[in-house]
Each structure stands twice: as C-alpha cells, then as structure tokens.
Write a protein that holds these residues in place. Structure first.
Motif, PDB file in Angstrom:
ATOM      1  N   GLU A 108      81.570 -27.306  17.393  1.00 58.28           N
ATOM      2  CA  GLU A 108      80.496 -26.469  17.903  1.00 58.28           C
ATOM      3  C   GLU A 108      79.275 -26.618  17.007  1.00 58.28           C
ATOM      4  O   GLU A 108      79.396 -26.621  15.773  1.00 58.28           O
ATOM      5  CB  GLU A 108      80.909 -24.996  17.928  1.00 58.28           C
ATOM      6  N   LEU A 109      78.124 -26.765  17.622  1.00 58.88           N
ATOM      7  CA  LEU A 109      76.838 -26.695  16.928  1.00 58.88           C
ATOM      8  C   LEU A 109      76.145 -25.427  17.408  1.00 58.88           C
ATOM      9  O   LEU A 109      76.037 -25.202  18.615  1.00 58.88           O
ATOM     10  CB  LEU A 109      75.994 -27.930  17.252  1.00 58.88           C
ATOM     11  N   TYR A 110      75.691 -24.591  16.467  1.00 60.83           N
ATOM     12  CA  TYR A 110      75.182 -23.300  16.898  1.00 60.83           C
ATOM     13  C   TYR A 110      73.980 -22.868  16.053  1.00 60.83           C
ATOM     14  O   TYR A 110      73.738 -23.364  14.948  1.00 60.83           O
ATOM     15  CB  TYR A 110      76.284 -22.229  16.811  1.00 60.83           C
ATOM     16  N   THR A 111      73.250 -21.901  16.609  1.00 57.01           N
ATOM     17  CA  THR A 111      72.201 -21.171  15.899  1.00 57.01           C
ATOM     18  C   THR A 111      72.222 -19.732  16.392  1.00 57.01           C
ATOM     19  O   THR A 111      72.926 -19.388  17.343  1.00 57.01           O
ATOM     20  CB  THR A 111      70.799 -21.753  16.158  1.00 57.01           C
ATOM     21  N   ASP A 112      71.438 -18.858  15.740  1.00 55.73           N
ATOM     22  CA  ASP A 112      71.141 -17.527  16.269  1.00 55.73           C
ATOM     23  C   ASP A 112      72.362 -16.602  16.330  1.00 55.73           C
ATOM     24  O   ASP A 112      72.475 -15.788  17.254  1.00 55.73           O
ATOM     25  CB  ASP A 112      70.528 -17.660  17.670  1.00 55.73           C
ATOM     26  N   MET A 113      73.255 -16.710  15.362  1.00 60.75           N
ATOM     27  CA  MET A 113      74.452 -15.868  15.358  1.00 60.75           C
ATOM     28  C   MET A 113      74.092 -14.408  15.097  1.00 60.75           C
ATOM     29  O   MET A 113      73.257 -14.095  14.250  1.00 60.75           O
ATOM     30  CB  MET A 113      75.398 -16.370  14.263  1.00 60.75           C
ATOM     31  N   ASP A 114      74.758 -13.491  15.821  1.00 64.61           N
ATOM     32  CA  ASP A 114      74.612 -12.061  15.534  1.00 64.61           C
ATOM     33  C   ASP A 114      74.952 -11.779  14.074  1.00 64.61           C
ATOM     34  O   ASP A 114      75.829 -12.423  13.487  1.00 64.61           O
ATOM     35  CB  ASP A 114      75.568 -11.249  16.415  1.00 64.61           C
ATOM     36  N   GLN A 115      74.282 -10.786  13.509  1.00 65.12           N
ATOM     37  CA  GLN A 115      74.538 -10.354  12.146  1.00 65.12           C
ATOM     38  C   GLN A 115      75.214  -8.987  12.175  1.00 65.12           C
ATOM     39  O   GLN A 115      74.645  -8.007  12.678  1.00 65.12           O
ATOM     40  CB  GLN A 115      73.234 -10.297  11.345  1.00 65.12           C
ATOM     41  N   TYR A 116      76.427  -8.926  11.633  1.00 65.99           N
ATOM     42  CA  TYR A 116      77.240  -7.719  11.679  1.00 65.99           C
ATOM     43  C   TYR A 116      77.025  -6.888  10.412  1.00 65.99           C
ATOM     44  O   TYR A 116      77.023  -7.422   9.302  1.00 65.99           O
ATOM     45  CB  TYR A 116      78.717  -8.084  11.822  1.00 65.99           C
ATOM     46  N   VAL A 117      76.857  -5.577  10.596  1.00 68.06           N
ATOM     47  CA  VAL A 117      76.662  -4.654   9.468  1.00 68.06           C
ATOM     48  C   VAL A 117      77.885  -3.744   9.402  1.00 68.06           C
ATOM     49  O   VAL A 117      77.983  -2.775  10.173  1.00 68.06           O
ATOM     50  CB  VAL A 117      75.377  -3.826   9.634  1.00 68.06           C
ATOM     51  N   PRO A 118      78.852  -4.029   8.518  1.00 68.65           N
ATOM     52  CA  PRO A 118      80.087  -3.219   8.505  1.00 68.65           C
ATOM     53  C   PRO A 118      79.840  -1.761   8.194  1.00 68.65           C
ATOM     54  O   PRO A 118      80.570  -0.884   8.671  1.00 68.65           O
ATOM     55  CB  PRO A 118      80.938  -3.904   7.429  1.00 68.65           C
ATOM     56  N   GLN A 119      78.824  -1.459   7.409  1.00 69.30           N
ATOM     57  CA  GLN A 119      78.541  -0.054   7.081  1.00 69.30           C
ATOM     58  C   GLN A 119      78.146   0.754   8.322  1.00 69.30           C
ATOM     59  O   GLN A 119      78.336   1.966   8.379  1.00 69.30           O
ATOM     60  CB  GLN A 119      77.436   0.038   6.025  1.00 69.30           C
ATOM     61  N   LEU A 120      77.574   0.080   9.309  1.00 68.41           N
ATOM     62  CA  LEU A 120      77.186   0.737  10.551  1.00 68.41           C
ATOM     63  C   LEU A 120      78.219   0.533  11.660  1.00 68.41           C
ATOM     64  O   LEU A 120      78.231   1.287  12.636  1.00 68.41           O
ATOM     65  CB  LEU A 120      75.831   0.200  11.029  1.00 68.41           C
ATOM     66  N   GLY A 121      79.022  -0.523  11.526  1.00 64.98           N
ATOM     67  CA  GLY A 121      80.024  -0.802  12.549  1.00 64.98           C
ATOM     68  C   GLY A 121      79.464  -1.459  13.787  1.00 64.98           C
ATOM     69  O   GLY A 121      80.093  -1.443  14.848  1.00 64.98           O
ATOM     70  N   PHE A 122      78.276  -2.065  13.675  1.00 70.26           N
ATOM     71  CA  PHE A 122      77.720  -2.802  14.813  1.00 70.26           C
ATOM     72  C   PHE A 122      76.771  -3.887  14.326  1.00 70.26           C
ATOM     73  O   PHE A 122      76.425  -3.945  13.139  1.00 70.26           O
ATOM     74  CB  PHE A 122      77.024  -1.879  15.818  1.00 70.26           C
ATOM     75  N   CYS A 123      76.367  -4.764  15.255  1.00 78.63           N
ATOM     76  CA  CYS A 123      75.479  -5.874  14.931  1.00 78.63           C
ATOM     77  C   CYS A 123      74.028  -5.421  14.935  1.00 78.63           C
ATOM     78  O   CYS A 123      73.650  -4.497  15.677  1.00 78.63           O
ATOM     79  CB  CYS A 123      75.653  -7.014  15.939  1.00 78.63           C
ATOM     80  N   GLU A 124      73.221  -6.068  14.099  1.00 78.41           N
ATOM     81  CA  GLU A 124      71.785  -5.780  14.118  1.00 78.41           C
ATOM     82  C   GLU A 124      71.247  -5.950  15.538  1.00 78.41           C
ATOM     83  O   GLU A 124      71.556  -6.938  16.212  1.00 78.41           O
ATOM     84  CB  GLU A 124      71.050  -6.739  13.178  1.00 78.41           C
ATOM     85  N   PRO A 125      70.464  -5.011  16.042  1.00 81.00           N
ATOM     86  CA  PRO A 125      69.980  -5.086  17.421  1.00 81.00           C
ATOM     87  C   PRO A 125      69.145  -6.337  17.682  1.00 81.00           C
ATOM     88  O   PRO A 125      68.342  -6.757  16.832  1.00 81.00           O
ATOM     89  CB  PRO A 125      69.131  -3.824  17.571  1.00 81.00           C
ATOM     90  N   ARG A 126      69.343  -6.920  18.836  1.00 85.31           N
ATOM     91  CA  ARG A 126      68.585  -8.079  19.288  1.00 85.31           C
ATOM     92  C   ARG A 126      68.133  -7.835  20.730  1.00 85.31           C
ATOM     93  O   ARG A 126      68.827  -7.160  21.507  1.00 85.31           O
ATOM     94  CB  ARG A 126      69.429  -9.349  19.220  1.00 85.31           C
ATOM     95  N   PRO A 127      66.981  -8.403  21.134  1.00 89.74           N
ATOM     96  CA  PRO A 127      66.469  -8.147  22.490  1.00 89.74           C
ATOM     97  C   PRO A 127      67.420  -8.580  23.600  1.00 89.74           C
ATOM     98  O   PRO A 127      67.377  -8.014  24.699  1.00 89.74           O
ATOM     99  CB  PRO A 127      65.168  -8.969  22.534  1.00 89.74           C
TER     100      PRO A 127
END
Length: 295
Positions: A245-264
């Motif tokens: 797999e070649l990829y970009t733009d992966m979600d960023q997970y914040v364990p302290q919040l329990g969710f990924c940084e919001p994206r449009p």
C-alpha cells in the motif's frame, strides 16, 4: 477521567520477508519502490533503508513466501529485561546488522516480534528515483490466531484500538498518533496482508502510479480514500504477491480524547473508534477490482 496508558513501543521499524522470487523482490524494493541497500547478511539477506535508519525492509531467500519477523522500537525508559520478564522471549546481541541488542518474542505461532531500543542510522539518503516513499507506516497481518494476536497488541504492548471493519473481521491498532500501525485480519492462513509506505504528499500518488506503470507493475486499486483511517491509498503486488500500500493523509488518533483529530471529510464528529461495514471500505464509493479482504 480514564487514565490512558502509553504503549510500550512507539513505531514499526522494519518488516522482514521470506521471498521465493528473491532477485526480483530485491529489485522491486530497491529500484521500483526506491530504497537503498545498506547491508548483506551472512545468509545473503538484503537490508534496505528508506533513507535514514539502517533498514526498514529485510528480504531473505526462501522456498515459500512468509513473514520472518517485525521490528518495533521500544519506548525510552522501558528496559528490554523488564519486557522479557513480562513477555518471555530471547535476548539477542548483534544478531543482525544495525541492531546491537533486541528481544525476540513469538506473539502467536508464525508472528515473531523483535523489540529494540536503538538502530543504527547511517542516513544513506532518500532516493530521487522510484516511488521514493517518506517512511514505513504500518503492516497488516492475516492470522489464524487473530484473537490472541489482538490481545497481545492490546494487553501486552498497550496498543490502542482505533477501528474495525466487518464485525471485527479487520481490526486497527496504533502505538502512536497514526490511526493504525498494525491491522489484524481474522481470515484463514498466516501471512502478511500488506505493507504500507507513506508517500511525501498527495501529489506523489500520481508520480508513484506513473513509476509503477513504467516498471510494469499494475495498480490493483486506488488511489482513493478509505473510511477507517481515511488515508488516500493505492495497492499493488510485489514480485512475491505481497500487497504493498502507498498512502497519504492518515487520520491522527488522540488517545487522551478517544477520537481522531477532526477532518472535513469525516462522516461523523467526533470520529471515535467504530465498526465499518464491508460495503464501507471506500469513502468515495470506488469499486474494488480485486478482493481486498484476501489480499
């Protein structure tokens, strides 16, 4: 507030593969992917670097394709001796170029982890030819012992669960900010499902696709955007039919919040771990021309 425990490792360092089509595989990773060979082992295995660490891919000549081992870099302050008391395994010194000491643990039958603190960084340089990825990002494993392997990641190494697909047919885990560093698939067999390299940027997908075409390597799917992880991804096979797999733009997970940084492009806010349907593999609705589940 629930206390969040830090994983005991912080990144996937290298993947070692056993390759029946050895010479063509070496050429694929060195020339088509764009990695630099840094060493040759005692048994002729090739050590290949993306550009900084001594190696990120190890290729061994073999009769059948298989996963040899995975290397994970241990968090500072955690002693290998303490990990050995908890996990078992065998301490090894100078067992391979670039790594002076490691703990080797068989997590489940057929899946061997090498846990280490330091790896040599000769910085051979990033190539300007081939796909020329930015880094090794994650690995996906098919295992007949998937439940035990997932428990090992969660309970023994402290990985965070971030998503699943198809009623936990595919399960995603992270030890850092990336949405996933490992992906465990509950399917028959014991093998690598895919190895993922991060590209420099979204524009690199087109250049990578052209490079693969010039080298006679067909793209099986993509580039398109996934749902779980929301990475822009494309897939092809190496000469031993291991999926890349070649990829970009992966979600960023914040364990302290329990969710990924919001994206449009997120379907929900906040984007918490969830189970996606098998018909939700692609956010854009792009059809798969091959069986992605089997790889």
């Amino acid at each position: 507030m629930t206390r969040v425990f830090a994983p005991k490792v912080f990144q996937l360092g290298y993947v070692a593969l056993e390759c029946p089509d050895f010479d063509r595989s070496v050429d694929h990773y060195a020339e088509t992917i764009g990695m630099r060979q840094t060493d040759i082992g005692h048994d002729g295995e090739r050590y290949l670097s993306i550009g900084y660490e001594h190696h990120n891919i190890v290729l061994r000549r073999a009769q059948q394709k298989a996963l040899a081992h995975l290397g994970f870099q241990v968090q500072p302050g955690i002693a290998l001796e303490d990990l050995q008391r908890d996990l078992g395994g065998m301490m090894k010194s100078d067992s391979q170029p670039g790594v002076s000491q490691l703990l080797e643990v068989e997590a489940v039958p057929g899946v061997v982890f090498q846990l280490y603190h330091d790896i040599a960084a000769p910085a051979p340089g990033f190539k300007k030819t081939g796909v020329a990825p930015l880094r090794l990002g994650h690995v996906a494993l098919i295992s007949t012992h998937a439940d035990a392997l997932m428990a090992f990641f969660e309970e023994k190494l402290g990985f965070h669960f971030t998503d699943s697909i198809g009623g936990r047919l595919a399960n995603f885990y992270t030890c850092n900010r990336d949405h996933h560093v490992v992906n465990v698939l509950k399917l028959p067999g014991d093998r690598v499902h895919h190895i993922a390299f991060e590209l420099k940027g979204n524009a690199s997908h087109a250049m990578a696709a052209d490079t693969l075409r010039e080298n006679g390597v067909p793209i099986k799917w993509g580039p398109a955007r996934h749902t779980a992880g929301h990475n822009l991804a494309s897939y092809h096979y190496d000469p031993d039919n291991t999926m890349i797999e070649l990829y970009t733009d992966m979600d960023q997970y914040v364990p302290q919040l329990g969710f990924c940084e919001p994206r449009p492009w997120h379907e929900h806010y906040p984007m918490r771990p969830r189970d996606w349907g098998l018909d939700e593999l692609c956010a854009w609705g792009t059809d798969f021309a091959f069986n992605l589940a089997l790889g």
